[in-house]
Design an enzyme around this catalytic site. Structure first.
Site, PDB file in Angstrom:
ATOM      1  N   GLU A  41       9.421  -2.735 -10.288  1.00 17.34           N
ATOM      2  CA  GLU A  41       8.704  -3.985 -10.550  1.00 17.34           C
ATOM      3  C   GLU A  41       9.508  -4.934 -11.429  1.00 17.34           C
ATOM      4  O   GLU A  41       9.505  -6.134 -11.225  1.00 17.34           O
ATOM      5  CB  GLU A  41       7.332  -3.706 -11.180  1.00 17.34           C
ATOM      6  CG  GLU A  41       6.340  -3.073 -10.230  1.00 17.34           C
ATOM      7  CD  GLU A  41       6.100  -3.908  -8.969  1.00 17.34           C
ATOM      8  OE1 GLU A  41       6.171  -5.146  -9.031  1.00 17.34           O
ATOM      9  OE2 GLU A  41       5.867  -3.302  -7.900  1.00 17.34           O
ATOM     10  N   TYR A 124       1.539  -8.532 -15.882  1.00 13.09           N
ATOM     11  CA  TYR A 124       1.758  -8.169 -14.479  1.00 13.09           C
ATOM     12  C   TYR A 124       2.265  -6.729 -14.360  1.00 13.09           C
ATOM     13  O   TYR A 124       1.712  -5.916 -13.615  1.00 13.09           O
ATOM     14  CB  TYR A 124       2.759  -9.138 -13.809  1.00 13.09           C
ATOM     15  CG  TYR A 124       3.226  -8.573 -12.489  1.00 13.09           C
ATOM     16  CD1 TYR A 124       2.433  -8.708 -11.359  1.00 13.09           C
ATOM     17  CD2 TYR A 124       4.402  -7.834 -12.385  1.00 13.09           C
ATOM     18  CE1 TYR A 124       2.808  -8.139 -10.156  1.00 13.09           C
ATOM     19  CE2 TYR A 124       4.788  -7.256 -11.192  1.00 13.09           C
ATOM     20  CZ  TYR A 124       3.985  -7.415 -10.078  1.00 13.09           C
ATOM     21  OH  TYR A 124       4.346  -6.836  -8.902  1.00 13.09           O
ATOM     22  N   ASP A 142       1.164 -12.097  -9.401  1.00 12.51           N
ATOM     23  CA  ASP A 142       2.542 -12.592  -9.356  1.00 12.51           C
ATOM     24  C   ASP A 142       2.571 -13.825  -8.452  1.00 12.51           C
ATOM     25  O   ASP A 142       1.511 -14.294  -8.003  1.00 12.51           O
ATOM     26  CB  ASP A 142       3.510 -11.498  -8.867  1.00 12.51           C
ATOM     27  CG  ASP A 142       3.352 -11.204  -7.373  1.00 12.51           C
ATOM     28  OD1 ASP A 142       2.357 -11.657  -6.773  1.00 12.51           O
ATOM     29  OD2 ASP A 142       4.235 -10.528  -6.813  1.00 12.51           O
TER      30      ASP A 142
END
Ligand code: SF4
Length: 356
Positions: A41, A124, A142
């Protein structure tokens, strides 16, 4: 169509059409290793999936878990990051690995506040770890999800202020409230990437077309509204200082404006007062008496770092003497491509090679 029906369609679409990615297990219901979720990520922030794949595979081969990463030295970590840009991400990953190894016995905390307290883990990333690794009903937001939500509801604003941000996160929480939140979150990200693209979204193939206002009204080009990107121009000078035994001086400065604490070439802001001669600012690293000759390269180096659009003249300085012995800051010229992890310096060195 209700939201529940839309979620069912979305998950079905995802199960049928998901891409095979190195960080995604074949069984979409498997709880993932949080370390792999975290690394992928962070790499995916600001970087395209295709570009991340190779970096990710190399990374997990060399640093398969929190402990190996925590033990690695920072220069190695930055070299593994080479090409992904935004090096503060790699530094934070390294710091966080140290904290996880020391305080959490290599494990990941399973609450938002604890995760968000770690360097480089924001709202996030915390949501992605909690959702993909622990299957908690935690939202993520996102760029892909922002685009989808804006189009679904004709949101003509971005999550900039507190109120607007709250609206987007509420929408994300609404979607994540599902028996399989991990699949919903991942499906939304994938949908944004492959169908709900920035330009020319493929609405005809989209499982959400029946609830999407922008799609139905053929107004997808209007949503989300454009963000004004303000790029600041920055002019600089990069010094390539070379000794008679073909070693290049590198520096590492904690108070540098760019490339802080990273091995880099001497770099400073260009002043209009500089002539094409030897700039006075260069004397911080080299005294004029030590110089045999110098040459400005005909082409500048262009590069962007965060919001700065940089254009740097490259000054190649040859010294009269050899480099000091056993000084690790002097890098043999043939090894520079491995020693410098940032693109700006590598571009300057490539120009030197091309002109030699
Ligand atoms: S219908 Fe089109 S605009 Fe709407 S979410 Fe799907 S791809 Fe995006």
């Amino acid at each position: 169509m209700t939201k529940t029906e839309a979620k069912i369609l979305l998950k079905k679409w995802f199960r049928q059409h998901h891409a095979h990615l190195p960080w995604r297990p074949d069984n979409l219901n498997e709880k993932r290793n949080p370390y792999f979720v975290w690394i992928s990520e962070i790499m995916l922030q600001q970087t395209q999936v295709e570009a991340v794949k190779k970096h990710y595979e190399n990374w997990v081969k060399d640093y398969p878990d929190v402990f190996t990463l925590a033990r690695a030295n920072e220069t190695d970590v930055l070299l593994h990051w080479q090409g992904l840009g935004y090096y503060s991400r790699a530094k934070n990953i390294h710091k966080t690995a140290g904290i996880l190894a020391e305080k959490w016995n290599g494990k990941f905390p399973q609450t938002r506040p604890e995760l968000e307290a770690l360097p480089g883990i924001g709202k996030y990333t915390a949501g992605a770890i909690l959702s993909f690794a622990f299957h908690q009903k935690e939202p993520i937001l996102d760029g892909n999800l922002i685009r989808i939500f804006s189009r679904l509801h004709l949101f003509d604003f971005l999550p900039a202020g507190k109120k607007e941000t709250g609206i987007y996160w509420n929408e994300a929480a609404n979607w994540a409230h599902d028996r399989e939140p991990h699949q919903i979150n991942e499906a939304l990200m994938e949908l944004g990437r492959v169908l709900c693209k920035v330009q020319n979204p493929l609405c005809g193939q989209c499982p959400l077309q029946k609830i999407c206002k922008a799609g139905m009204q053929k107004r997808t080009a209007e949503f989300p509204p454009k963000k004004e990107t303000i790029r600041e121009n920055w002019s600089g000078v990069i010094l390539v200082i070379e000794s008679t035994d073909q070693k290049i001086l590198s520096i590492r400065e904690s108070d540098a404006r760019f490339l802080k604490n990273q091995r880099s070439l001497p770099l400073f802001e260009y002043s209009k007062a500089h002539t094409r001669g030897l700039p006075g600012a260069a004397e911080k690293w080299v005294s004029p008496e030590a110089i045999a000759d110098y040459q400005w390269l005909s082409k500048p180096v262009r590069h962007s770092i965060t919001k700065f659009k940089m254009e740097c003249g490259v000054l190649h300085i040859r010294l009269k003497k050899k480099a000091p012995k056993n000084n690790p800051m002097w890098v043999p010229r043939i090894q520079t491509s491995n020693a410098f992890a940032n693109k700006l310096c590598l571009k300057a060195l490539e120009l030197i090679e091309a002109q030699s």
